[in-house]
Design a protein around this motif. Structure first.
Motif, mmCIF file in Angstrom:
data_model
loop_
_atom_site.group_PDB
_atom_site.id
_atom_site.type_symbol
_atom_site.label_atom_id
_atom_site.label_comp_id
_atom_site.label_asym_id
_atom_site.label_seq_id
_atom_site.Cartn_x
_atom_site.Cartn_y
_atom_site.Cartn_z
ATOM 1 N N PHE A 145 12.798 -18.266 -1.734
ATOM 2 C CA PHE A 145 11.408 -18.112 -1.280
ATOM 3 C C PHE A 145 10.746 -16.782 -1.617
ATOM 4 O O PHE A 145 9.521 -16.700 -1.613
ATOM 5 N N ASP A 146 11.520 -15.760 -1.884
ATOM 6 C CA ASP A 146 10.956 -14.442 -2.198
ATOM 7 C C ASP A 146 10.106 -14.566 -3.458
ATOM 8 O O ASP A 146 10.635 -14.853 -4.538
ATOM 9 N N GLY A 147 8.815 -14.372 -3.340
ATOM 10 C CA GLY A 147 7.925 -14.465 -4.496
ATOM 11 C C GLY A 147 7.411 -15.870 -4.724
ATOM 12 O O GLY A 147 6.219 -16.137 -4.601
ATOM 13 N N GLU A 199 7.409 -10.552 -13.255
ATOM 14 C CA GLU A 199 8.469 -9.621 -12.848
ATOM 15 C C GLU A 199 8.002 -8.740 -11.708
ATOM 16 O O GLU A 199 6.938 -8.136 -11.798
ATOM 17 N N GLU A 200 8.802 -8.686 -10.647
ATOM 18 C CA GLU A 200 8.489 -7.795 -9.532
ATOM 19 C C GLU A 200 9.707 -7.020 -9.082
ATOM 20 O O GLU A 200 9.611 -5.969 -8.478
ATOM 21 N N GLU A 201 10.905 -7.542 -9.361
ATOM 22 C CA GLU A 201 12.118 -7.008 -8.735
ATOM 23 C C GLU A 201 12.722 -5.794 -9.444
ATOM 24 O O GLU A 201 13.487 -5.050 -8.848
ATOM 25 N N GLY A 202 12.459 -5.633 -10.726
ATOM 26 C CA GLY A 202 13.037 -4.485 -11.447
ATOM 27 C C GLY A 202 14.493 -4.687 -11.824
ATOM 28 O O GLY A 202 15.203 -3.721 -12.088
ATOM 29 N N GLU A 227 8.262 -12.452 5.121
ATOM 30 C CA GLU A 227 8.355 -11.083 5.672
ATOM 31 C C GLU A 227 9.577 -10.349 5.125
ATOM 32 O O GLU A 227 9.540 -9.151 4.912
ATOM 33 N N GLN A 228 10.680 -11.035 4.963
ATOM 34 C CA GLN A 228 11.952 -10.459 4.479
ATOM 35 C C GLN A 228 12.577 -9.500 5.484
ATOM 36 O O GLN A 228 13.393 -8.653 5.099
ATOM 37 N N GLY A 229 12.173 -9.581 6.730
ATOM 38 C CA GLY A 229 12.736 -8.724 7.768
ATOM 39 C C GLY A 229 12.701 -9.474 9.092
ATOM 40 O O GLY A 229 12.216 -10.612 9.163
ATOM 41 N N GLY A 258 5.692 3.317 0.377
ATOM 42 C CA GLY A 258 5.963 3.841 -0.959
ATOM 43 C C GLY A 258 7.445 3.739 -1.301
ATOM 44 O O GLY A 258 8.294 3.666 -0.414
ATOM 45 N N GLN A 259 7.733 3.721 -2.591
ATOM 46 C CA GLN A 259 9.130 3.633 -3.032
ATOM 47 C C GLN A 259 9.378 4.601 -4.179
ATOM 48 O O GLN A 259 8.530 4.748 -5.053
ATOM 49 N N SER A 260 10.564 5.172 -4.175
ATOM 50 C CA SER A 260 11.052 5.900 -5.349
ATOM 51 C C SER A 260 12.309 5.195 -5.822
ATOM 52 O O SER A 260 13.147 4.813 -5.004
ATOM 53 N N ARG A 261 12.423 5.020 -7.132
ATOM 54 C CA ARG A 261 13.664 4.456 -7.680
ATOM 55 C C ARG A 261 14.159 5.360 -8.807
ATOM 56 O O ARG A 261 13.372 5.765 -9.672
ATOM 57 N N LEU A 262 15.438 5.662 -8.742
ATOM 58 C CA LEU A 262 16.056 6.562 -9.718
ATOM 59 C C LEU A 262 17.410 6.006 -10.149
ATOM 60 O O LEU A 262 17.990 5.173 -9.438
ATOM 61 N N VAL A 282 14.526 4.771 -2.421
ATOM 62 C CA VAL A 282 14.127 5.523 -1.222
ATOM 63 C C VAL A 282 12.729 5.080 -0.807
ATOM 64 O O VAL A 282 11.817 5.043 -1.642
ATOM 65 N N ARG A 283 12.549 4.753 0.481
ATOM 66 C CA ARG A 283 11.227 4.279 0.941
ATOM 67 C C ARG A 283 10.841 4.926 2.268
ATOM 68 O O ARG A 283 11.693 5.156 3.131
ATOM 69 N N HIS A 284 9.540 5.167 2.396
ATOM 70 C CA HIS A 284 8.994 5.703 3.655
ATOM 71 C C HIS A 284 7.506 5.401 3.675
ATOM 72 O O HIS A 284 6.863 5.360 2.606
ATOM 73 N N GLY A 323 7.910 -3.050 4.432
ATOM 74 C CA GLY A 323 8.920 -2.137 3.870
ATOM 75 C C GLY A 323 9.306 -2.579 2.467
ATOM 76 O O GLY A 323 9.773 -1.785 1.657
ATOM 77 N N ALA A 324 9.137 -3.866 2.184
ATOM 78 C CA ALA A 324 9.441 -4.371 0.839
ATOM 79 C C ALA A 324 8.262 -4.094 -0.075
ATOM 80 O O ALA A 324 7.121 -4.055 0.371
ATOM 81 N N GLY A 325 8.551 -3.942 -1.344
ATOM 82 C CA GLY A 325 7.487 -3.789 -2.336
ATOM 83 C C GLY A 325 6.959 -5.153 -2.728
ATOM 84 O O GLY A 325 7.679 -6.151 -2.653
ATOM 85 N N HIS A 326 5.712 -5.219 -3.131
ATOM 86 C CA HIS A 326 5.100 -6.495 -3.522
ATOM 87 C C HIS A 326 4.127 -6.263 -4.651
ATOM 88 O O HIS A 326 3.575 -5.170 -4.809
ATOM 89 N N SER A 338 16.737 -11.875 3.610
ATOM 90 C CA SER A 338 16.121 -12.030 2.295
ATOM 91 C C SER A 338 17.006 -11.360 1.250
ATOM 92 O O SER A 338 17.952 -10.654 1.585
ATOM 93 N N HIS A 339 16.682 -11.586 -0.033
ATOM 94 C CA HIS A 339 17.531 -11.129 -1.140
ATOM 95 C C HIS A 339 18.949 -11.664 -0.915
ATOM 96 O O HIS A 339 19.937 -10.969 -1.164
ATOM 97 N N HIS A 340 19.053 -12.886 -0.481
ATOM 98 C CA HIS A 340 20.327 -13.521 -0.138
ATOM 99 C C HIS A 340 20.091 -15.034 -0.165
ATOM 100 O O HIS A 340 19.008 -15.497 0.213
HETATM 101 C C1 GLV Z 1 11.234 -6.102 -3.708
HETATM 102 O O1 GLV Z 1 11.794 -7.114 -3.345
HETATM 103 C C2 GLV Z 1 11.619 -4.842 -3.158
HETATM 104 O O2 GLV Z 1 12.634 -4.290 -3.600
HETATM 105 O O3 GLV Z 1 10.965 -4.385 -2.218
#
Ligand code: GLV
Ligand code: MN
Ligand code: MN
Length: 412
Positions: A94-96, A126-129, A193-195, A213-217, A287-289, A355-358, A381-383
């Protein structure tokens, strides 16, 4: 056209999500990365639905499937509705994709109601990276925020993004043309919602206020691979032990920082053998906040810790920053319409951040954007256990119906 009842629509959308979940790169689980072969089948399924709705359908050069419904006699700007069709590895159904199947229902509802509202559905590629380490490829292109340097990124098999686009019979040189012009009135996304929040409060849906916001490294720790039996402990340069020490520090920082979540979800070890000290370890960091300054200072603190650990252990370190996406607030006016629609449906009004990115967080940079959450049973979610309740989806569709009516009354 006689009106289709919302429970029937909900059943159809859920069945379609479950059907699409079987369209996968892997035999017994759902994994569908950017422009991999199963995406063609998903496009074929969705294209057939769009064409049955009388939409003009195309695939843009970023692989987004786009269907446009232009009601005869309407000169109004179009509403864009959509979500993504890629998945994480071993994903739920269901995600997406729920946001895409519900967009199809929204278009049909608008047609039944004879709303003079052009609608463009976008099934973002593409949304997940997952494939190239950088998320939102589809929505970056649609929002006119695609940096062509991304085309050089390579996936795990060494295929560049440009070649992945060519293999899908699209032209990477044309990605710029995927950008939405100034003739759209807004973007609307429905997403699970995924939460656990809605379930805990016994609520079916919520209006999203903001997306964190999110940072990915990616950090590459390099030591020296050597024999696990003959190399004394004090003469090792063990990349795995260094990365592991840091991973625990990541968790500890997030645990003691209010509102911070930080995750190392991916580790690639070389040579990845039980009797060889790890020579190289590549780890992801997410990292998210809600507060951008807090997120940035957490990332800097974690990078300072990598330096300290690497120096002490005589390891080399490389850091690649893939994303630094600020927190985004949803459009006040569209969200007020959505809130009214929730209340007019007889549901309690819940507003909450995500908290999830969209895709909505990228689209919000170019268009007024609103987002509706649907309860995630068990908060999962993500499962593969990710699911939705039919009554919640039917309620969300009723909210969508009222939202579209309200929008047309206000702007039509
Ligand atoms: C997208 O699913 C994310 O990582 O927030
Ligand atoms: Mn996801
Ligand atoms: Mn998603």
């Amino acid at each position: 056209m006689s009106a289709r009842a919302m429970p029937e629509r909900a059943q159809r959308a859920i069945a379609e999500c479950r059907r699409i979940a079987t369209t996968s790169e892997e035999p017994d689980r759902t994994t569908r990365r950017f422009l991999t072969p199963p995406v063609r089948e998903v496009h074929a399924l969705l294209r057939a639905r769009m064409e049955a709705l009388g939409m003009t359908v195309r695939v843009d050069a970023a692989g987004n499937l786009r269907g446009l419904w232009q009601p005869p006699g309407s000169g109004a700007r179009r509403l864009i509705i959509g979500s993504h069709i890629d998945t994480v590895p071993n994903a739920g159904a269901f995600d997406g994709i729920l946001g895409v199947t519900l967009a199809l229902e929204c278009a049909e509802i608008a047609q039944e109601l004879k709303l003079l509202l052009p609608i463009e559905i976008i099934a973002f590629s593409e949304e997940e990276g997952v494939r190239f380490g950088v998320p939102f490829i589809g929505s970056r292109a649609a929002a006119g925020r695609f940096d062509s340097a991304l085309l050089k990124l390579k996936d795990a098999e060494g295929v560049t993004m440009a070649d992945a686009i060519r293999a899908f019979e699209l032209d990477p040189g044309e990605v710029g043309k995927a950008a939405i012009g100034d003739d759209a009135l807004g973007f609307f996304e429905v997403h699970i919602e995924q939460g656990p929040v809605l379930e805990a409060e016994d609520l079916r849906v919520a209006a999203v206020t903001a997306i964190e916001g999110q940072s990915r490294l990616t950090l590459t720790w390099t030591g020296h691979a050597n024999h696990a039996g003959t190399t004394p402990m004090h003469l090792r340069r063990d990349a795995m032990a260094g990365a592991a020490e840091w991973i625990v520090a990541v968790e500890a920082l997030a645990q003691r920082t209010e509102g911070l979540v930080a995750t190392v979800g991916r580790v690639v070890v070389e040579p990845n053998s039980g009797n060889v000290i790890a020579g190289t370890v590549r780890v992801s960091l997410d990292v998210r906040h809600a507060d951008d300054a807090a997120r940035k200072s957490a990332v800097e603190a974690l990078l300072a810790q990598t330096e300290a650990i690497a120096n002490r252990r005589n390891l080399a370190l490389q850091c690649a920053r893939q994303m630094d996406q600020p927190a985004v607030t949803m459009d006040e006016r569209l969200t007020a319409f959505l809130a009214d629609a929730i209340e007019a449906t007889g549901l309690p009004l819940k507003r909450m951040p995500s908290g999830a990115g969209h895709d909505a967080m990228v689209m919000a940079a170019c268009l007024p954007t609103a987002m509706l959450f649907v309860r995630s049973p068990g908060g999962i979610s993500h499962h593969p256990d990710e699911t939705v309740l039919e009554e919640d989806v039917a309620a969300a569709l009723e909210v969508c119906r009222k939202f579209l009516q309200r929008l047309v009354a206000e702007v039509g």
